[in-house]
Design an enzyme around this catalytic site. Structure first.
Site, PDB file in Angstrom:
ATOM      1  N   HIS A 141       0.822  -1.218   0.000  1.00  0.00           N
ATOM      2  CA  HIS A 141       0.000   0.000   0.000  1.00  0.00           C
ATOM      3  C   HIS A 141       0.859   1.274   0.000  1.00  0.00           C
ATOM      4  CE1 HIS A 141      -3.152  -2.917   0.618  1.00  0.00           C
ATOM      5  NE2 HIS A 141      -2.527  -3.339   1.707  1.00  0.00           N
TER       6      HIS A 141
ATOM      7  N   GLU B 276      -1.582   0.612   8.019  1.00  0.00           N
ATOM      8  CA  GLU B 276      -0.801  -0.515   7.522  1.00  0.00           C
ATOM      9  C   GLU B 276       0.360  -0.031   6.662  1.00  0.00           C
ATOM     10  OE1 GLU B 276      -1.308  -4.507   4.682  1.00  0.00           O
ATOM     11  OE2 GLU B 276      -2.996  -3.142   4.992  1.00  0.00           O
TER      12      GLU B 276
ATOM     13  N   HIS C 265       2.938  -6.965   4.531  1.00  0.00           N
ATOM     14  CA  HIS C 265       1.602  -6.480   4.868  1.00  0.00           C
ATOM     15  C   HIS C 265       1.301  -6.741   6.338  1.00  0.00           C
ATOM     16  CE1 HIS C 265      -0.086  -5.711   0.758  1.00  0.00           C
ATOM     17  NE2 HIS C 265       0.915  -6.518   0.429  1.00  0.00           N
TER      18      HIS C 265
ATOM     19  N   GLU D  90       1.597 -11.496   6.024  1.00  0.00           N
ATOM     20  CA  GLU D  90       0.694 -10.694   6.850  1.00  0.00           C
ATOM     21  C   GLU D  90       1.226 -10.840   8.275  1.00  0.00           C
ATOM     22  OE1 GLU D  90      -1.656  -8.795   5.735  1.00  0.00           O
ATOM     23  OE2 GLU D  90      -2.338  -9.594   3.806  1.00  0.00           O
TER      24      GLU D  90
END
Length: 327
Positions: free
Chosen positions: A111, A148, A203, A285
């Site tokens: 992101h 994030e 992430h 993650e």
């Protein structure tokens, strides 16, 4: 020199005295030599009363609170025992110091903090082989508002420093130098263009608040349109399992308990960053930002350093295995 004096009874006593003196000198010399030997810590000095004196007991304890050693009051304590071979540890080889020298690793911080201000651009659909998906998303955040994208960039920088110290060339898909994105297809192309030995997208999840833990995502083997992961599916899976092990060891974090059957590993075909990769690549993650326990860890700089260590160790182990013909 004593040969003449040894003749005749009247000269025997001077000869004995001279011999006694000579022996005493030799013994004293040897005793002094042993005193030096004893100072190396092998215990010889303690067996020669009167030469070393009583060891001092006023020395302060060692760093762990252990009893003081007589070394602090014994001269020459660091001399090696008499006759002992003096050895030196060989300097580590260049390969040991720089295990990733000549290797390329791509880090993809998930992101971008600016995505939320560029919704039209990131909502644009791109081809991921078996579907068309949004260019990118805004990512998630903790309940307290820690994004994030901020987490992923911080960890990527920490991982880069560790990998570069091991000799790797590290390429970031972006480094805070873009207003939004890059799109998922471009993220994959950056890894391909770099001919990376391994690529990783970093992430943090936005799962159910009751779920916690981390997991790694590997690409499914597929050939669909512009996507073809058949050549990288197997090595990517090995990367995933290696990374999973090293990350758990470094952080103490458990496998996600809300997906993947608690294995900490899933295989997916819906992520453009994996579908379009031509080099071994996985997602991690690192935790669930919506879970209070995980959020506390993810926002702690000290824990993020442990996370970076686990990631760097996982990537290093995979690349070394691959270089050894097992990748």
């Amino acid at each position: 020199m004593f040969s003449n004096e040894s003749r005749g009874g009247g000269r025997g006593r001077p000869l004995l005295v001279a011999v006694a003196v000579a022996v005493a000198v030799c013994v004293a010399g040897l005793a002094g030599f042993d005193w030096i030997r004893g100072s190396s810590g092998d215990g010889d000095a303690a067996s020669l009363p009167g030469l070393t004196g009583t060891p001092s007991t006023s020395a302060s304890p060692g760093p762990s609170g252990s009893s003081p050693s007589s070394a602090s009051s014994t001269p020459g304590r660091h001399l090696p025992p008499s006759g002992a071979a003096v050895t030196s540890r060989p300097a580590p080889s260049a390969a040991a110091r720089l295990p990733l020298k000549g290797k390329v690793i791509v880090l993809d911080p998930g992101h971008n903090p600016g995505n939320a201000r560029h919704t039209a651009e990131i909502n644009r659909l791109v081809d991921v082989g078996n579907a068309r998906k949004e260019c990118d998303t805004t990512g998630t955040e903790t309940n307290a508002g820690y994004p994030e994208a901020t987490y992923t960039m911080d960890v990527a920088h920490r991982v880069r420093a560790l990998l570069e110290a091991r000799g790797a060339k590290v390429v970031l898909t972006y480094d805070g130098d873009r207003a939004y994105g890059p799109c998922v297809d471009e993220r994959a192309r950056i890894g391909n263009a770099a001919h990376a030995d391994a690529a990783l997208s970093i992430h943090a999840d936005g799962g159910p608040a009751t779920g916690s833990g981390f997991h790694v995502i590997a690409p499914k083997s597929l050939a669909a349109g512009i996507a073809d992961t058949r050549a990288i599916a197997a090595p990517s899976y090995r990367l995933a399992t290696t990374l999973r092990s090293k990350f758990a060891a470094a952080t103490g974090e458990h496998y996600a308990d809300y997906l993947g059957g608690g294995t900490g590993l899933t295989v997916r075909s819906d992520l453009g960053g994996l579908n379009l990769s031509r080099v071994p690549k996985v997602f991690i993650e690192c935790g669930n930002m919506r879970n209070a326990h995980d959020a506390k860890a993810l926002t702690d700089p000290s824990w993020r350093q442990h996370a970076a260590q686990g990631i760097a160790d996982g990537l290093t182990a995979f690349v070394e295995q691959a270089a050894g013909g097992r990748g």
